[in-house]
Design an enzyme around this catalytic site. Structure first.
Site, PDB file in Angstrom:
ATOM      1  N   LYS A   1     -14.230  -3.458   2.277  1.00  0.00           N
ATOM      2  CA  LYS A   1     -15.045  -2.230   2.167  1.00  0.00           C
ATOM      3  C   LYS A   1     -16.527  -2.472   2.457  1.00  0.00           C
ATOM      4  O   LYS A   1     -17.199  -1.590   2.977  1.00  0.00           O
ATOM      5  CB  LYS A   1     -14.876  -1.608   0.775  1.00  0.00           C
ATOM      6  CG  LYS A   1     -13.498  -0.992   0.548  1.00  0.00           C
ATOM      7  CD  LYS A   1     -13.427  -0.278  -0.782  1.00  0.00           C
ATOM      8  CE  LYS A   1     -12.020   0.185  -1.081  1.00  0.00           C
ATOM      9  NZ  LYS A   1     -11.924   0.957  -2.319  1.00  0.00           N
TER      10      LYS A   1
ATOM     11  N   TYR B   1      -4.001   1.078 -11.009  1.00  0.00           N
ATOM     12  CA  TYR B   1      -2.702   1.628 -11.369  1.00  0.00           C
ATOM     13  C   TYR B   1      -1.645   0.568 -11.125  1.00  0.00           C
ATOM     14  O   TYR B   1      -1.866  -0.408 -10.402  1.00  0.00           O
ATOM     15  CB  TYR B   1      -2.389   2.900 -10.567  1.00  0.00           C
ATOM     16  CG  TYR B   1      -2.295   2.649  -9.087  1.00  0.00           C
ATOM     17  CD1 TYR B   1      -3.426   2.732  -8.292  1.00  0.00           C
ATOM     18  CD2 TYR B   1      -1.085   2.270  -8.496  1.00  0.00           C
ATOM     19  CE1 TYR B   1      -3.353   2.464  -6.936  1.00  0.00           C
ATOM     20  CE2 TYR B   1      -1.012   1.999  -7.145  1.00  0.00           C
ATOM     21  CZ  TYR B   1      -2.142   2.101  -6.375  1.00  0.00           C
ATOM     22  OH  TYR B   1      -2.084   1.828  -5.043  1.00  0.00           O
TER      23      TYR B   1
ATOM     24  N   GLY C   1      -5.023   5.179 -12.266  1.00  0.00           N
ATOM     25  CA  GLY C   1      -5.728   5.656 -11.091  1.00  0.00           C
ATOM     26  C   GLY C   1      -4.841   6.113  -9.940  1.00  0.00           C
ATOM     27  O   GLY C   1      -5.339   6.245  -8.809  1.00  0.00           O
TER      28      GLY C   1
ATOM     29  N   MET D   1      -9.140   3.041 -13.350  1.00  0.00           N
ATOM     30  CA  MET D   1      -9.126   3.245 -11.899  1.00  0.00           C
ATOM     31  C   MET D   1      -8.031   2.427 -11.212  1.00  0.00           C
ATOM     32  O   MET D   1      -7.695   2.676 -10.057  1.00  0.00           O
ATOM     33  CB  MET D   1     -10.504   2.924 -11.313  1.00  0.00           C
ATOM     34  CG  MET D   1     -11.498   4.056 -11.607  1.00  0.00           C
ATOM     35  SD  MET D   1     -13.249   3.647 -11.416  1.00  0.00           S
ATOM     36  CE  MET D   1     -13.291   2.996  -9.779  1.00  0.00           C
TER      37      MET D   1
ATOM     38  N   ALA E   1     -19.723  -2.947 -13.407  1.00  0.00           N
ATOM     39  CA  ALA E   1     -20.861  -2.674 -12.525  1.00  0.00           C
ATOM     40  C   ALA E   1     -20.671  -3.374 -11.182  1.00  0.00           C
ATOM     41  O   ALA E   1     -21.630  -3.722 -10.508  1.00  0.00           O
ATOM     42  CB  ALA E   1     -22.160  -3.124 -13.188  1.00  0.00           C
TER      43      ALA E   1
ATOM     44  N   SER F   1       0.825  -1.210   0.000  1.00  0.00           N
ATOM     45  CA  SER F   1       0.000   0.000   0.000  1.00  0.00           C
ATOM     46  C   SER F   1       0.860   1.261   0.000  1.00  0.00           C
ATOM     47  O   SER F   1       1.854   1.358   0.725  1.00  0.00           O
ATOM     48  CB  SER F   1      -0.899   0.017   1.232  1.00  0.00           C
ATOM     49  OG  SER F   1      -1.549   1.267   1.327  1.00  0.00           O
TER      50      SER F   1
HETATM   51  P1  ATR Z   1     -14.673  -4.807  -7.822  1.00  0.00           P
HETATM   52  O1  ATR Z   1     -14.989  -4.721  -6.366  1.00  0.00           O
HETATM   53  O2  ATR Z   1     -13.221  -4.658  -8.166  1.00  0.00           O
HETATM   54  O3  ATR Z   1     -15.552  -3.913  -8.634  1.00  0.00           O
HETATM   55  P2  ATR Z   1     -16.366  -6.984  -8.538  1.00  0.00           P
HETATM   56  O4  ATR Z   1     -17.463  -6.413  -7.703  1.00  0.00           O
HETATM   57  O5  ATR Z   1     -16.126  -8.451  -8.518  1.00  0.00           O
HETATM   58  O6  ATR Z   1     -14.975  -6.322  -8.202  1.00  0.00           O
HETATM   59  O7  ATR Z   1     -16.672  -6.538 -10.038  1.00  0.00           O
HETATM   60  C1  ATR Z   1     -15.791  -6.807 -11.090  1.00  0.00           C
HETATM   61  C2  ATR Z   1     -16.299  -6.049 -12.338  1.00  0.00           C
HETATM   62  O8  ATR Z   1     -15.331  -6.206 -13.389  1.00  0.00           O
HETATM   63  C3  ATR Z   1     -17.602  -6.593 -12.888  1.00  0.00           C
HETATM   64  O9  ATR Z   1     -18.317  -5.537 -13.461  1.00  0.00           O
HETATM   65  C4  ATR Z   1     -17.112  -7.578 -13.959  1.00  0.00           C
HETATM   66  O10 ATR Z   1     -18.045  -7.826 -14.975  1.00  0.00           O
HETATM   67  P3  ATR Z   1     -19.206  -8.963 -14.776  1.00  0.00           P
HETATM   68  O11 ATR Z   1     -20.122  -8.437 -13.711  1.00  0.00           O
HETATM   69  O12 ATR Z   1     -19.846  -9.069 -16.079  1.00  0.00           O
HETATM   70  O13 ATR Z   1     -18.447 -10.198 -14.342  1.00  0.00           O
HETATM   71  C5  ATR Z   1     -15.960  -6.801 -14.510  1.00  0.00           C
HETATM   72  N1  ATR Z   1     -14.950  -7.586 -15.222  1.00  0.00           N
HETATM   73  C6  ATR Z   1     -14.008  -8.426 -14.691  1.00  0.00           C
HETATM   74  N2  ATR Z   1     -13.208  -8.941 -15.649  1.00  0.00           N
HETATM   75  C7  ATR Z   1     -13.632  -8.391 -16.827  1.00  0.00           C
HETATM   76  C8  ATR Z   1     -13.205  -8.512 -18.187  1.00  0.00           C
HETATM   77  N3  ATR Z   1     -12.167  -9.273 -18.540  1.00  0.00           N
HETATM   78  N4  ATR Z   1     -13.880  -7.808 -19.126  1.00  0.00           N
HETATM   79  C9  ATR Z   1     -14.930  -7.024 -18.791  1.00  0.00           C
HETATM   80  N5  ATR Z   1     -15.379  -6.872 -17.529  1.00  0.00           N
HETATM   81  C10 ATR Z   1     -14.732  -7.544 -16.561  1.00  0.00           C
END
Ligand code: ATR
Length: 289
Positions: free
Chosen positions: A82, A234, A256, A232, A145, A31
């Site tokens: 979180k 880095y 980010g 977002m 999302a 961190s």
């Molecule tokens: P975080 O807390 O980092 O947001 P998360 O809640 O697990 O982690 O969400 C990961 C996000 O990255 C989701 O929107 C996921 O898409 P899906 O909901 O369709 O799974 C997205 N994501 C992860 N890998 C991806 C990839 N290779 N291409 C596009 N979207 C991806």
């Protein structure tokens, strides 16, 4: 005179005991937050101690309570805690309620836990202040999302963009997010294939794809003139999304790191009532120091 020296004595006493803060996460060893917050404290001559605390995945509540009981003043919370911090808080800021997650805790004098979320404000600050990107009337595309994306939707909508589109592989999650934020402003939801033929001024990667070295399935011709690509995440080198963006017409492609520093500055403001200057530390971190 007596009152003055009395005051001085108590000030000296206060300053010799550092106010304690920490970031809790798992992992947390790399961190940058301790470095950033010590830099902030130095700006004001504040006497603080800021450490990185590794917390067992099952031990978050105990760790927070122990830190408070030992006199800690505030915490930053990172992956994967979180949501737990959100649930643990006695009181929440409006932006934490909207984000559904807490990245900053302030311990109140009565021991209560106040939970805030400074991530989205950090992103907007980095875009507006450091990169000179105003979001008003801009077409914004937010990729993802999940939790990270949710944390920035409210602050983005509050900038009054022309449109905010949330795109996700699992479209239902994007729709849920748009619905959740409808009281703040209008966000549209879609799948990646529906992006064909659309152009955006600002494209923000809020997916976890970069963590895995992956690239969201974006169509070409996504960027309008003078468009900004923002990841977002880095790291030491550009993410696949940022590399792709530079090859496909983005004018600015930025990670980010600035968001990290700006969210930290917002946390510092919540704890200490003053907002640190951020430019110098961002420059230093970019140079690797
Ligand atoms: P975080 O807390 O980092 O947001 P998360 O809640 O697990 O982690 O969400 C990961 C996000 O990255 C989701 O929107 C996921 O898409 P899906 O909901 O369709 O799974 C997205 N994501 C992860 N890998 C991806 C990839 N290779 N291409 C596009 N979207 C991806």
């Amino acid at each position: 005179m007596a009152t003055q020296s009395g005051l001085m004595a108590s000030t000296v006493e206060k300053e010799t005991t550092p106010a304690r803060y920490a970031v809790m996460g798992n992992p947390v060893a790399h961190s940058k937050s301790p470095h950033i917050h010590r830099h902030f404290a130095h700006q004001f001559g504040h006497n603080i101690e800021y450490t990185a605390l590794w917390v067992d995945v099952d031990g978050f509540r105990e760790a927070v309570e122990q830190f408070r009981d030992e006199g800690g003043k505030g915490l930053n919370i990172t992956v994967p805690f979180k949501l737990e911090a959100f649930q643990l808080a006695d009181n929440l800021s409006d932006r934490a309620k909207l984000a559904g997650a807490v990245n900053t805790i302030r311990f109140e004098p009565d021991g209560k836990i106040f939970g805030d979320n400074t991530d989205g404000t950090g992103l907007v600050h980095d875009l507006a202040k450091n990169l000179g990107v105003q979001l008003r009337n801009k077409k914004i595309l937010l990729l993802g999302a999940g939790g990270a994306a949710r944390g920035v939707v409210g602050p983005l909508l509050r900038q009054n963009p022309a449109v905010l589109v949330i795109v996700n592989r699992t479209v239902s999650k994007a729709r849920e997010l748009a619905k959740l934020f409808a009281p703040i402003g209008k966000a549209e939801a879609c799948g990646y294939e529906e992006l064909v033929g659309k152009r955006f001024d600002v494209v923000i990667n809020g997916t976890s794809a970069s963590l895995k070295g992956e690239m969201p399935p974006l169509p070409v011709n996504l960027f309008a003139n003078n468009a900004v690509a923002y990841d977002m995440m880095y790291g030491d080198k550009p993410t696949p999304f940022l590399e792709w963006a530079m090859l496909h017409g983005a004018t600015i492609a930025v990670d980010g790191l600035g968001m990290l520093v700006e969210q930290a500055a917002e946390s510092y403001l919540l704890w200490r009532g003053v907002r640190p200057e951020t430019k110098h530390i961002i420059t230093a971190l970019r140079k690797g120091g």
